[in-house]
Design a protein around this motif. Sequence first.
Motif, PDB file in Angstrom:
ATOM      1  N   LYS A   1       0.860  -1.059   0.051  1.00  0.00           N
ATOM      2  CA  LYS A   1       0.136   0.043  -0.011  1.00  0.00           C
ATOM      3  C   LYS A   1       0.734   1.322   0.057  1.00  0.00           C
ATOM      4  O   LYS A   1       0.472   2.085  -0.712  1.00  0.00           O
ATOM      5  CB  LYS A   1      -0.679  -0.118   1.324  1.00  0.00           C
ATOM      6  N   THR A   2       1.847   1.403   0.656  1.00  0.00           N
ATOM      7  CA  THR A   2       2.886   2.309   0.878  1.00  0.00           C
ATOM      8  C   THR A   2       3.342   2.617  -0.517  1.00  0.00           C
ATOM      9  O   THR A   2       3.490   3.785  -1.114  1.00  0.00           O
ATOM     10  CB  THR A   2       4.003   2.063   1.780  1.00  0.00           C
ATOM     11  N   LEU A   3       3.959   1.516  -1.406  1.00  0.00           N
ATOM     12  CA  LEU A   3       4.529   1.693  -2.694  1.00  0.00           C
ATOM     13  C   LEU A   3       3.608   2.328  -3.453  1.00  0.00           C
ATOM     14  O   LEU A   3       3.807   3.151  -4.385  1.00  0.00           O
ATOM     15  CB  LEU A   3       5.266   0.317  -3.010  1.00  0.00           C
ATOM     16  N   THR A   4       2.423   1.682  -3.614  1.00  0.00           N
ATOM     17  CA  THR A   4       1.399   2.069  -4.227  1.00  0.00           C
ATOM     18  C   THR A   4       0.978   3.396  -4.263  1.00  0.00           C
ATOM     19  O   THR A   4       0.650   4.316  -5.063  1.00  0.00           O
ATOM     20  CB  THR A   4      -0.106   1.204  -4.177  1.00  0.00           C
ATOM     21  N   THR A   5       0.843   3.920  -2.926  1.00  0.00           N
ATOM     22  CA  THR A   5       0.505   5.360  -2.613  1.00  0.00           C
ATOM     23  C   THR A   5       1.571   6.367  -3.378  1.00  0.00           C
ATOM     24  O   THR A   5       1.020   7.294  -3.832  1.00  0.00           O
ATOM     25  CB  THR A   5       0.271   5.568  -0.863  1.00  0.00           C
TER      26      THR A   5
END
Length: 856
Positions: A176-180
Motif C-alpha cells: 500500500k505504501t509503494l502504491t500510494t
Amino acid sequence: MSQQQQMQLGSKERSLFKQVVEHYEAKHFKKGIKAANQILNKNPNHGDTQAMKALIMNAQGNSDEAFVLCKAALKNAMKSHVCWHVYGVLWRCVKNYEEASKAYKFALKLEPDSQQILRDLAILQMQMRDYEGYIKSRRMILQSSGPRGKNSNSRQNWTGLAVAQHLAGDLYDAEKTLTTFEETLRNPPSKSDNEHSEAVLYKNTIIAEMGETERALDHLDAVFKHNLDRTAVMEMRAQYLLQLGRNQEAEKAYRALLDRNADYRMYYEGLRKALNLEDSDIESLKMLYDEWARKSPRSDTPKRVPLDFLEGEEFRKAADQYLQQMLHKGVPSTFANIKSLYSNSAKRDTIQELVESYLDGTYAPLLNGSSEEQTKGEKASATEKSLFDMAVLYFLAQHYNYHRSQDLARAMELIDRAIEAQPEEVNFHMTKARIWKHRGNSRKASETMEKARSLDEKDRYINTKAAKYQLRNSENDAAAANMGKFTRKEAVGGPLGDLIEMQCMWYITEDGEAYLRQGKLGLALKRFMSVNDIFDTWQEDQFDFHTFSLRKGQIRAYIDMVKWQDHLREHPFFSRAAISAVQIYIRLFDDPHLRDESFNGMNGSLDKMSPGEAKKAQKKVRKAREKQEQADHEKADAKKTAGGGADGDSKKADKDPRGAKLVSTAEPLLDAMKFLTPLLEFSPKNIAAQQVGFEVFLRRKKYMLALRCLHAARSIDPNHFANHEQAIRFRQTLKSVAEPLPSKISEALEAEFSPLISPNADLLELNSDYLSKNSESAAHVQASLRARQVIDPTTADENQKDVMRTLALPSVSLEDAIRGLDLLNDWKAQSRYREDYIAAAHERWPEATVFMNKHD
C-alpha cells in the motif's frame, strides 16, 4: 547547535563552532580539535563544543577520553540535543545499541524536527532489527520531509517505510505504501529510470510473498516492456506461470530463458517441471538435453547434466562422448566437473575404464568429440594427440588422488609421466603437491607447490596455494613472504597487516591453525580473534547500506543482504576459527601454566623435563620472545608513518602482536563463551561445535547445558566416536560432584540422561561392551580407551599399549593414526610408548611428516 548554547557564544565563536563541524565531516581531526580548543579557552563549559570535541576524539580512537568529555558536556548542557546526539553516537561506536537508542530518543524529544537524529535512530533500529520502532521512525521521517512528491528524497523515504513494513511482516501495508507513492507521481518516470524499475520489481516480490501469484503475474505483465532488469522479469514470470499450473506458457518462458543462457541449470529444472517430466522418464529427459546440446553446441550443461540420470550402457556412451570431447580440448576442469558422479560406484568404475582405455589406446576415437567414428584415413595432428594424452594423464592422476577412487602410488606414477613430458605445466605440479598432501607429507607437498608457483610468479591463485601449503607445513614466515608478493609494500604491519586489513580470512585462519599445531597459543588465538573481528566488521558495515541502498534504489539486493546478515556467523570460516579458539581456551583452563607466554610453543615438552631443565628452557624461550618483540617494534617504528591519512592520523599500533595478553586471561572459559555462544546459536548442526560446547559447559559446571550439547551431538551423528567418551565422562562427573546438586536440577538431569546411561550402570562393563562392538574402528577404539582412562586411571599402561594396537587394524587411516598420537600426548604417555607408536606408524605411512624424526 541548540539555541540556548548559541546564545552563550559570540559571533567569532559561533563561526569557529561551524568550522569544528565542517572539520569533523571532512575528517580534518587535528584542525577540528584546534578550533574546539579555541572556543573552550574562552567558554570552558560550553557543552556543544565539548560534545563535538568528544566526537572528534572518538574518531581518533580515544574512546574512553571521549566518553569522559561527553559526560561533562551533558552536565553543562543537559537539555542540548547536540550533546545527547553525540552521546548516542559514542555508544553506537562501542556497539552498545540499547544505550545509543535511549540517547537518540532523548535527543529527539529535545529537537523533534531534526532529520539527522531521526535518520540515525532509524538506522540504529534497523541494525537492532527493531522493526516496530523502525516503522515508527520511518513514518516520522516521511511526515517531516515536506509535501508529497516535492522533496528530493521522497521516493527514498517512501521506500524506506515500505522496507520497514516488509521486514516486520506487514506485507499488505508495504504494498500500500509503494502504491500510494506511485499515485503521487504527476509525471510518469522515464524508461531509463533504474530506481523506478527496481522499485516496481520490489513491489512485485511483495505481492508474490503475499501468496497472490496471479496478481503478481498480472502486475509483472503490465511492467514487462519497460523494466530494465529484463532477465529478472523473465525469471519471475516463468516461476509464476509454473506455480499457477500454466505449463504451456511456462515452457515457452523457460525456453526463452535458455535461449539467453543455455548453461544455467535452474532453467532446465524449470523446463522439466513445465513439461511434467519425471525423474524416471529417462528417454524424454535425454531427448530434452540432446535438443539443447544441438541448439547450443558450445554449452557444457546440456551435455553434462544427462550423466547425472543416465545408467548402464547409455551412461557409458554419453560419458565416453563427453570425456573425449573435453579431453581433446584439454579442458583442465574436466575432473572437477564430473567427480560428483563418483558417489555412484558403478559410474565411477565406468569412468575409470573409459579413461584408462584412452591411456592405453584401446578406445574408439570420436571425431572432434562428436558421435561419429573417425574414419581410418583421418588422423589427429601430433599437437592434438599430445594435448589429448596430457589431458588423459592429468585426469587419471586426479582420479586416483580423489578419496572415492584413491590409489596414491598410481596417481604419483601418472603425474610424474605428465611432468616429464611437460615440465613447465603448473597444473601438473599442483596435482603432485596434492598427492603428497594426501600421503601425509606436508614438507614435500609444500616444496612441490612452491615449485609450481615459481613456474608462474604472476599468478595470484598459485601464489595463494603455495602459501596455504606452506602454512600446512608450519612455514608461517615463508607463507607471509609469498603473500607479500601481492600485498601493498607500504602497509602497516607488513604482508600480515595488509591481509588482515583486506579481510583475507582463509590465510588468517590457516595461519592460526598452523600456530596452534606448533603450540604457539598466543599467536593462534590472535589470528582467530582477527577472524572474529572481521565478522564484527561485516556486522557493523550494515550501517552504511541502510542508507546507501535506499539512496541508490537497490532494494531487492538490500533485502537479501539483511537476511544474509541475520545468519552471518553460520559461515564456515567463523565456525573453524571459533572451534579452534574454544579449544585453546579449554587448554588454558586445563593447564594454567600455558597462560604464561614463555611456555607457549613448547607443546608440552616441559612435562618431560626436570624442574631445573624446565626453568632453563623457559628462560631461553622468554629471551627469544623478547628479542622477537623488539624486532617487531623496530619494524613497526620503521613503518610508523605508513597508512597515515591526510590529517596525519595513522593506524594504531598493535600493543599485543604475539597474543600474550590473550593467553594470560584469568577467565579462559568466560572468554571462550564469546566464540561459543554465536557458534551454538548459528551452527547448531555442526557436531564439532556441540562437542566443544560440552567441554566448556562441563568445566563450568553447567550440567544442563552440557547435556543439551551431548544430546545435540548424538542427534547429528549417533555413531560418532566422541559421543560415547563424552557420555561416560558426563556420568562419571555426576557421580563425583563435590557438592550435591539442587534436587530439581538433579531430577531434570537424570530424567534426560538416564535413558542413555543409568545412574547404577557399571561404566567399565558398558565401555567394554562398546569396545567389543566397535573393535574394527580405530577411532571408536581410541574413544573407548579414553573413556577407560577416565573411569579407571590405574589402567594407564594398558591403555597406552592398546593405542599402539590400533595401528594394526585393517581399516585404520592416517587421520586415525594422528589422532592416536594426539591421545598419547594428552595422556603425557611414557616416552617409550610414544616412540614405539611413532616408529610403527612411520613404518605404515613412511611419507607422513608427522611420524618422521628430525633426521628423516
